[in-house]
Design a protein around this motif. Structure first.
Motif, PDB file in Angstrom:
ATOM      1  N   GLY A  52       0.717  -1.287   0.295  1.00 20.25           N
ATOM      2  CA  GLY A  52      -0.143  -0.115   0.060  1.00 20.25           C
ATOM      3  C   GLY A  52       0.714   1.819   0.338  1.00 20.25           C
ATOM      4  N   ALA A  53       0.612   2.839  -0.979  1.00 18.94           N
ATOM      5  CA  ALA A  53       1.064   3.588  -1.562  1.00 18.94           C
ATOM      6  C   ALA A  53       0.731   4.559   0.555  1.00 18.94           C
ATOM      7  N   ASP A  54      -0.147   3.884   0.596  1.00 16.60           N
ATOM      8  CA  ASP A  54      -0.669   4.406   2.161  1.00 16.60           C
ATOM      9  C   ASP A  54       0.446   4.579   3.162  1.00 16.60           C
ATOM     10  N   LEU A  55       1.043   3.181   3.469  1.00 14.47           N
ATOM     11  CA  LEU A  55       2.299   3.230   4.067  1.00 14.47           C
ATOM     12  C   LEU A  55       3.407   3.991   4.141  1.00 14.47           C
ATOM     13  N   ALA A  56       4.121   4.219   2.456  1.00 15.60           N
ATOM     14  CA  ALA A  56       4.858   4.459   2.365  1.00 15.60           C
ATOM     15  C   ALA A  56       4.904   6.256   2.661  1.00 15.60           C
ATOM     16  N   LEU A  57       3.691   6.738   1.725  1.00 14.53           N
ATOM     17  CA  LEU A  57       3.275   7.965   2.740  1.00 14.53           C
ATOM     18  C   LEU A  57       3.434   8.241   3.165  1.00 14.53           C
ATOM     19  N   ARG A  58       2.859   7.510   4.867  1.00 15.87           N
ATOM     20  CA  ARG A  58       3.458   7.342   5.939  1.00 15.87           C
ATOM     21  C   ARG A  58       4.742   7.202   6.694  1.00 15.87           C
ATOM     22  N   GLN A  59       4.922   6.504   6.033  1.00 16.08           N
ATOM     23  CA  GLN A  59       6.604   6.713   6.616  1.00 16.08           C
ATOM     24  C   GLN A  59       7.531   8.204   6.060  1.00 16.08           C
ATOM     25  N   ALA A  60       6.802   8.562   5.047  1.00 14.52           N
ATOM     26  CA  ALA A  60       7.854   9.372   4.281  1.00 14.52           C
ATOM     27  C   ALA A  60       7.460  10.858   5.602  1.00 14.52           C
ATOM     28  N   LEU A  61       6.040  11.412   5.853  1.00 14.16           N
ATOM     29  CA  LEU A  61       6.205  11.732   6.245  1.00 14.16           C
ATOM     30  C   LEU A  61       6.523  11.943   7.923  1.00 14.16           C
ATOM     31  N   ILE A  62       6.501  11.050   8.321  1.00 12.09           N
ATOM     32  CA  ILE A  62       7.004  10.737   9.763  1.00 12.09           C
ATOM     33  C   ILE A  62       8.621  11.329   9.531  1.00 12.09           C
ATOM     34  N   TRP A  63       8.755  10.262   8.556  1.00 13.60           N
ATOM     35  CA  TRP A  63      10.664  10.988   8.527  1.00 13.60           C
ATOM     36  C   TRP A  63      11.230  12.743   8.028  1.00 13.60           C
ATOM     37  N   SER A  64      10.210  12.642   7.321  1.00 10.36           N
ATOM     38  CA  SER A  64      10.335  14.576   7.376  1.00 10.36           C
ATOM     39  C   SER A  64      10.169  15.096   8.277  1.00 10.36           C
ATOM     40  N   ARG A  65       9.132  14.183   8.982  1.00 11.85           N
ATOM     41  CA  ARG A  65       8.650  15.367  10.270  1.00 11.85           C
ATOM     42  C   ARG A  65      10.716  15.404  10.978  1.00 11.85           C
ATOM     43  N   LEU A  66      10.641  14.242  11.406  1.00 12.83           N
ATOM     44  CA  LEU A  66      11.763  13.468  12.192  1.00 12.83           C
ATOM     45  C   LEU A  66      13.311  14.288  11.747  1.00 12.83           C
ATOM     46  N   TYR A  67      13.625  13.853  10.320  1.00 10.79           N
ATOM     47  CA  TYR A  67      14.995  14.433   9.867  1.00 10.79           C
ATOM     48  C   TYR A  67      15.039  15.115   9.086  1.00 10.79           C
ATOM     49  N   GLY A  68      13.699  16.458   8.544  1.00 12.02           N
ATOM     50  CA  GLY A  68      13.756  17.169   8.406  1.00 12.02           C
ATOM     51  C   GLY A  68      13.139  17.295   6.621  1.00 12.02           C
ATOM     52  N   GLY A  69      13.039  15.748   6.224  1.00 12.69           N
ATOM     53  CA  GLY A  69      13.115  15.320   4.646  1.00 12.69           C
ATOM     54  C   GLY A  69      12.768  14.244   4.394  1.00 12.69           C
ATOM     55  N   ALA A  70      12.545  13.727   3.281  1.00  9.41           N
ATOM     56  CA  ALA A  70      12.695  11.969   2.546  1.00  9.41           C
ATOM     57  C   ALA A  70      11.941  12.137   1.675  1.00  9.41           C
ATOM     58  N   ALA A  71      12.293  10.749   0.847  1.00 11.96           N
ATOM     59  CA  ALA A  71      12.183  10.571  -0.379  1.00 11.96           C
ATOM     60  C   ALA A  71      11.595   9.719  -0.931  1.00 11.96           C
ATOM     61  N   ILE A  72      10.783   9.259  -1.493  1.00 11.20           N
ATOM     62  CA  ILE A  72      10.366   8.379  -1.761  1.00 11.20           C
ATOM     63  C   ILE A  72      10.500   7.743  -3.757  1.00 11.20           C
ATOM     64  N   LEU A  73      11.181   6.745  -3.355  1.00 10.15           N
ATOM     65  CA  LEU A  73      11.195   6.442  -4.854  1.00 10.15           C
ATOM     66  C   LEU A  73      10.775   5.663  -5.624  1.00 10.15           C
ATOM     67  N   LEU A  74      10.180   5.551  -6.817  1.00 14.24           N
ATOM     68  CA  LEU A  74       9.218   5.304  -7.961  1.00 14.24           C
ATOM     69  C   LEU A  74      10.210   4.180  -7.940  1.00 14.24           C
ATOM     70  N   ILE A  75       9.674   2.664  -8.157  1.00 14.75           N
ATOM     71  CA  ILE A  75      10.252   1.557  -9.057  1.00 14.75           C
ATOM     72  C   ILE A  75       9.925   0.706  -9.877  1.00 14.75           C
ATOM     73  N   THR A  76       9.737   1.045 -10.937  1.00 15.09           N
ATOM     74  CA  THR A  76       8.772   0.902 -12.242  1.00 15.09           C
ATOM     75  C   THR A  76       9.649  -0.119 -13.379  1.00 15.09           C
ATOM     76  N   ASP A  77       8.534  -0.744 -13.688  1.00 14.68           N
ATOM     77  CA  ASP A  77       8.541  -1.720 -15.053  1.00 14.68           C
ATOM     78  C   ASP A  77       9.140  -1.185 -16.516  1.00 14.68           C
ATOM     79  N   ASP A  78       9.266   0.527 -16.462  1.00 12.30           N
ATOM     80  CA  ASP A  78      10.011   0.678 -17.317  1.00 12.30           C
ATOM     81  C   ASP A  78      11.059   0.543 -18.265  1.00 12.30           C
ATOM     82  N   GLY A  79      11.776  -0.654 -17.553  1.00  9.64           N
ATOM     83  CA  GLY A  79      13.117  -1.595 -18.218  1.00  9.64           C
ATOM     84  C   GLY A  79      14.342  -0.217 -18.592  1.00  9.64           C
ATOM     85  N   LEU A  80      14.125   0.680 -17.813  1.00 12.60           N
ATOM     86  CA  LEU A  80      15.031   2.382 -17.603  1.00 12.60           C
ATOM     87  C   LEU A  80      16.134   2.440 -16.505  1.00 12.60           C
TER      88      LEU A  80
END
Length: 188
Positions: A52-80
């Motif tokens: 679930g993307a909700d968990l990724a967003l929640r984790q990113a929000l928590i870490w951004s509040r704790l550490y000043g920022g976070a990044a969500i890396l999107l892994i797709t099957d585009d082959g690049l």
């Protein structure tokens, strides 16, 4: 537990009921596809995997509040490679990884461009998996508390922790309590 209250509670409250993508009627089919992909996305964290993307967003929000920022890396099957821009039709979203600001560094960027100098690439370091270089189209940055530009530059463009203001208040309180104790000792 007080720090957890400041850091995690707002992020948990913001994502508890979930969230949705909104768009025009012409985009309805595409939005339905994205919604389905987001429901099925896997969040990989160390050896653990959650759904679930909700968990990724929640984790990113928590870490951004704790550490000043976070990044969500999107892994797709585009082959690049991750360092290449995500194509307009990237294919299926396979999973996401979330890293806090301590492990993400912007690379490149030009403040004279219309994008305001956003980094071209992010270097993101993971405990398991090493460092990856990801094009900005594959990264969703989540900034912490706003900082003046010169201070943000010292933090690689990230924001501040919500705990900073609280920490200063607690430190001031502790100093006042020590001063009061010394004053009582003098008069005792």
């Amino acid at each position: 537990w007080i720090a957890r209250l400041f850091v995690a509670r707002p992020a948990e409250d913001a994502t508890r009921a979930g969230w949705d993508l909104v768009g025009s009627d012409e985009d309805a089919d595409a939005l339905d596809d994205v919604r389905a992909a987001l429901r099925d996305v896997r969040l990989v964290h160390g050896r653990h995997e959650m759904h679930g993307a909700d968990l990724a967003l929640r984790q990113a929000l928590i870490w951004s509040r704790l550490y000043g920022g976070a990044a969500i890396l999107l892994i797709t099957d585009d082959g690049l490679p991750l360092s290449e821009p995500m194509p307009e039709r990237p294919g299926r979203l396979l999973f996401v990884r979330v890293a806090d600001a301590r492990y993400c560094w912007p690379v490149g960027g030009d403040v004279t461009k219309l994008d305001g100098g956003l980094p071209e690439t992010y270097a993101i370091s993971f405990t398991r998996g090493g460092t990856v270089y990801a094009h900005r189209s594959r990264v969703v940055p989540v900034l912490g508390e706003p900082l003046p530009e010169d201070q943000a530059e010292g933090r690689n463009g990230w924001g501040d922790s919500v705990l900073t203001a609280g920490w200063h208040a607690i430190a001031g309180y502790q100093q006042a309590a020590r001063n009061a104790a010394r004053a009582v000792e003098r008069f005792a």
